[in-house]
Write a protein that holds these residues in place. Structure first.
Motif, PDB file in Angstrom:
ATOM      1  N   THR A  28       5.641 -50.313  65.790  1.00  0.00           N
ATOM      2  CA  THR A  28       6.503 -50.158  66.941  1.00  0.00           C
ATOM      3  C   THR A  28       5.681 -50.085  68.221  1.00  0.00           C
ATOM      4  OG1 THR A  28       8.245 -49.062  65.680  1.00  0.00           O
ATOM      5  CG2 THR A  28       8.238 -48.698  68.051  1.00  0.00           C
ATOM      6  N   LEU A  29       5.984 -50.970  69.156  1.00  0.00           N
ATOM      7  CA  LEU A  29       5.354 -50.971  70.470  1.00  0.00           C
ATOM      8  C   LEU A  29       6.457 -50.757  71.505  1.00  0.00           C
ATOM      9  CD1 LEU A  29       2.477 -51.562  71.788  1.00  0.00           C
ATOM     10  CD2 LEU A  29       3.486 -53.783  72.428  1.00  0.00           C
ATOM     11  N   ARG A  30       6.279 -49.744  72.349  1.00  0.00           N
ATOM     12  CA  ARG A  30       7.303 -49.369  73.331  1.00  0.00           C
ATOM     13  C   ARG A  30       6.797 -49.716  74.732  1.00  0.00           C
ATOM     14  NH1 ARG A  30       7.165 -45.288  69.349  1.00  0.00           N
ATOM     15  NH2 ARG A  30       9.135 -45.188  68.180  1.00  0.00           N
ATOM     16  N   ILE A  31       7.586 -50.512  75.452  1.00  0.00           N
ATOM     17  CA  ILE A  31       7.191 -51.064  76.743  1.00  0.00           C
ATOM     18  C   ILE A  31       8.143 -50.564  77.821  1.00  0.00           C
ATOM     19  CG2 ILE A  31       6.805 -53.184  78.053  1.00  0.00           C
ATOM     20  CD1 ILE A  31       6.460 -54.628  75.335  1.00  0.00           C
ATOM     21  N   THR A  32       7.578 -50.069  78.914  1.00  0.00           N
ATOM     22  CA  THR A  32       8.391 -49.602  80.029  1.00  0.00           C
ATOM     23  C   THR A  32       7.803 -50.154  81.328  1.00  0.00           C
ATOM     24  OG1 THR A  32       9.461 -47.627  80.962  1.00  0.00           O
ATOM     25  CG2 THR A  32       7.134 -47.424  80.356  1.00  0.00           C
ATOM     26  N   GLY A  33       8.326 -49.707  82.466  1.00  0.00           N
ATOM     27  CA  GLY A  33       7.739 -50.096  83.749  1.00  0.00           C
ATOM     28  C   GLY A  33       8.622 -51.005  84.575  1.00  0.00           C
ATOM     29  N   SER A  34       8.035 -52.043  85.131  1.00  0.00           N
ATOM     30  CA  SER A  34       8.612 -52.871  86.192  1.00  0.00           C
ATOM     31  C   SER A  34       9.943 -53.517  85.819  1.00  0.00           C
ATOM     32  CB  SER A  34       7.626 -53.974  86.584  1.00  0.00           C
ATOM     33  OG  SER A  34       8.247 -54.931  87.409  1.00  0.00           O
TER      34      SER A  34
END
Length: 393
Positions: A28-34
C-alpha cells in the motif's frame, strides 16, 4: 486490520492466485498533496499499472477532478509487485508537513479511501470507507524550502511543470482582463482595489476583491512568490457566501487554524480550488442581496483545470499581457508556473518495494503527457531555480 470490501478482497485474491509465487504481499502506497496536479498523478498511476488486472474507483464524476481515489493492480514494469495505491489531495504544503512529521499520529490522515466496488473501467462517485494511516508520498507545487517545514530533508523528484491562471468570477466585467505583479501585490495586501486599476478610467469605482487559498496550498505559495507579494506575507482575502448558485454576501475570510498556525480574519482562504470554482460560477457578487458596501467583482489564481471550469474557461486573465498556453510556458513568455515535485521520506527510502512503486510513479510522470493542465518537463525550453525566480533558457 484494513477494512477492504469483498470485491477488493476478491480482486486482490485473484492477483495473488495468478502469481507464480506461493504468497505475495499487497503493498500500500498512500499519496497526498497537490490538488492542482491530481489529474496528471491519477493518469500516471493508471499508466504504470498492468491494465489486465487493474481496478480503481474515485469520488465525483471524473477521475481528473477527483480528490480521493484508490487503485489496485500489478506494476506493468514488474508484475511481481502488487499495489494498492490510495490518494487524497488537499494541498501541497499539507502534503509536505504530513511527510515531515510522519510518525506523529497528529498528522495521520483519517480519510484514506477503501473501496468496496473497484472496477476495471473505474467506478465513479464511489462511496468509500475510510481508514487512518500516515502519508507516504506528497505531490507539491512548491520546493520544500518554500515552506516552513524544512527538516528532515525529503527526497525531491521534479516531475513536471504546473501553471496557474488568474480568473474573474463568472458575471464580472471583461474589463478585468490582465494582471501584473504590482497590481496583484496591491489587491492581495488591501483585499480590494477599484476597477479603475484595471481600466484606467477613474469613474470605474466598483471594487475588485481578492479570493484565494489557505496555507495548505501550493497555489498560494506560487502566487505569492510569482507576484513578489512574499510567500509568508499575510494577505487580505474574502469568502463568498452562497444560496444555491446566487451570491448572498462577501465577507472577510474567517479566522482559522491551518497546519497548527493561527490566521486572523481575512488571512486564510479556501481549502481547494474546486470550492473557489463553485463560488465563482455563482452570480450576483455585485448586486443585492449582497450589502452595498460588500458588492464588487472577484479575482483568484487557480490551476488550469479549475480555471477552465469557471464560466467554461471564458474568464481567464492574461499575466503581464500574455495569455496562458503550454507553448507560452515552454518558451518563457508566460511565467506564472512552478515545478511539480514528488516527495518522499525515509520510510519509503528504507522500504525497497515501496521505493520501487514510488520511483516507478516518478518515471511514469516524466514520460507521460500530463494533459492540458500541466506541461511535460522534458518539453520545457526554460528553467528557474525557485517559485517566482527569473526564468532563463
Amino acid at each position: 486490520m484494513k477494512k477492504y470490501g469483498w470485491k477488493v478482497l476478491a480482486g486482490l485474491a485473484t492477483l495473488a492466485m495468478a502469481s507464480t509465487s506461493p504468497a505475495q504481499t499487497t503493498n500500500t502506497l498512500r499519496i497526498t498533496g497537490s490538488s492542482a496536479y491530481r489529474a496528471a498523478t491519477h493518469n500516471a498511476i493508471l499508466a504504470m499499472l498492468d491494465p489486465a488486472e487493474r481496478v480503481y474507483g474515485f469520488t465525483g464524476s471524473s477521475l481528473s477532478s477527483a480528490s480521493r481515489a484508490q487503485f489496485t493492480g500489478r506494476l506493468a514494469a514488474d508484475t511481481n509487485v502488487i499495489c494498492n495505491i490510495q490518494t487524497v489531495f488537499s494541498g501541497s504544503v499539507d502534503g509536505v508537513i504530513r511527510l515531515v512529521y510522519r510518525g506523529s499520529n497528529t498528522f495521520d490522515r483519517t480519510d484514506w479511501p477503501v473501496g468496496t466496488n473497484l472496477t476495471a473501467g473505474g467506478t465513479a462517485s464511489i462511496s468509500f470507507l475510510s481508514e487512518t494511516a500516515p502519508s507516504d508520498v506528497a505531490m507539491s507545487d512548491a520546493y520544500q524550502n518554500s515552506t516552513k517545514y524544512t527538516s528532515p530533508t525529503l527526497v525531491d523528484n521534479i516531475v513536471g511543470v504546473i501553471p496557474f491562471i488568474w480568473v474573474r468570477n463568472s458575471d464580472a466585467t471583461n474589463a478585468i482582463a490582465n494582471m501584473t505583479p504590482l497590481l496583484a501585490q496591491q489587491v492581495l495586501a488591501a483585499g480590494s482595489v477599484p476597477l479603475s486599476f484595471f481600466t484606467g478610467n477613474a469613474a470605474d469605482t466598483t471594487k475588485v476583491r481578492s479570493v484565494g487559498r489557505n496555507a495548505d496550498s501550493g497555489t498560494r505559495v506560487t502566487t505569492f512568490a510569482e507576484t513578489g507579494f512574499g510567500i509568508f506575507t499575510p494577505p487580505s482575502q474574502w469568502q463568498v457566501l452562497l444560496n444555491g448558485s446566487s451570491v448572498t454576501n462577501v465577507v472577510p475570510y474567517p479566522a482559522e487554524t491551518v497546519l497548527g498556525e493561527s490566521f486572523a480574519t481575512g488571512q486564510s482562504g479556501y481549502g481547494s480550488g474546486g470550492t473557489i470554482v463553485t463560488a465563482f460560477n455563482a452570480t450576483g457578487s455585485n448586486a443585492a442581496p449582497v450589502p452595498s458596501t460588500r458588492r464588487g467583482w472577484l479575482i483568484s489564481a487557480l490551476g488550469v483545470s479549475d480555471a477552465n471550469n469557471v464560466n467554461s474557461g471564458n474568464n481567464k486573465l492574461t499575466w503581464n499581457g500574455v495569455a496562458y498556453s503550454q507553448d507560452a510556458v515552454r518558451n518563457g513568455q508566460y511565467t506564472f508556473w512552478s515545478y511539480e515535485h514528488l516527495f518522499y521520506g525515509s520510510y519509503v527510502s528504507g522500504n525497497a518495494t515501496l521505493k520501487t512503486i514510488a520511483d516507478q510513479l516518478v518515471s511514469t510522470l516524466l514520460s507521460t503527457d500530463p494533459g492540458t493542465a500541466a506541461v511535460q518537463l522534458s518539453t520545457m525550453k526554460v528553467t528557474r531555480g525557485q517559485e517566482g525566480a527569473p526564468v532563463s533558457p
